[in-house]
Design a protein around this motif. Sequence first.
Motif: not given
Ligand code: HEM
Length: 255
Positions: A51, A54, A61, A72, A148, A152, A156-157, A193, A197, A245
């Motif tokens: 976390v 990440h 950004m 990425a 969440f 998420h 986004l994935t 979000y 969070n 956000p």
């Molecule tokens: C506002 C906050 C956040 C933003 C802007 C954000 C943004 C992103 C983005 C853009 C991706 C896709 C990355 C890609 O396509 O290469 C992603 C993947 C992911 N995020 Fe977040 N994230 C946030 C918060 C969180 C939180 C709090 C968690 C967990 C508690 C989380 C867990 C994950 C996971 C597990 C993935 C998949 C990673 C992967 O497949 O490689 N994210 N996030």
Amino acid sequence: MTQATSSHRSPVTGTAVASKRRRLFLLDLYSTAVGKKYVMAITGIALMGFVLTHMIGNLKMYLGASELNHYARFLEELFYPIAPHGVALWILRGGLLAMLVLHLHAAYSLTVLNRRARPVKYQSARDFQIATFASRTMRWSGMIALAFITWHLLDLTFGVVNENVGAKDAEGLKDVYGNVVFSLQRVPVAIFYVIANVLLGIHLFHGAWSIFQSLGWNNPRFNKLRRSFATAFAAIIVIGNVSFPVAVLAGVVGN
Ligand code: HEM
């Protein structure tokens, strides 16, 4: 704790459910409350590491679309050419998933164990006075964090709820920046979000505090330090993650 001997090992004591069959030591340990707490703590540390990393990565950004999209790309190229393209990232994803599953399983089975040990609820409110707000809401905040993560990933994935996923930027890179902007420009999503969070922050606060207890490093002399660590960690994550956000809605991040 009972000593293990090479020929005949008795089960780990504590709240262990004694089994007639011989089991692997780690499984035997996991059948006890202490073992489950260790698993909670170790997987919790790994998830906290994710976390934090990440959130720090997402700060890119603020440097612009190109920086975030290159970041990425860098993750996809991790250890390339030693490992083929994308393989290290998939291994990391697998590890992350394993940590999450173990964390959830340990939480669930600890709850079952606690209920079995105390089928009748406390009659007085005394235990509630001792427990903090964060510790009492661990299950709820954990479940909302899980909801969440599900949203998420779909957003986004996998792009199930995000039309921009699959688009490329001017340099031909995956347009992760555009995906985030598309997602968080939707006001209900941005609000979700923020709420998720803040709840995640409450969960992290109690988790970061409990790690020391679960691992047995709970000398009262360090309570102040533990509280400061837990507060600082949770605050850093919440401020960082809530800023995204807010920045998109304020137009600081965007087209
Ligand atoms: C506002 C906050 C956040 C933003 C802007 C954000 C943004 C992103 C983005 C853009 C991706 C896709 C990355 C890609 O396509 O290469 C992603 C993947 C992911 N995020 Fe977040 N994230 C946030 C918060 C969180 C939180 C709090 C968690 C967990 C508690 C989380 C867990 C994950 C996971 C597990 C993935 C998949 C990673 C992967 O497949 O490689 N994210 N996030």
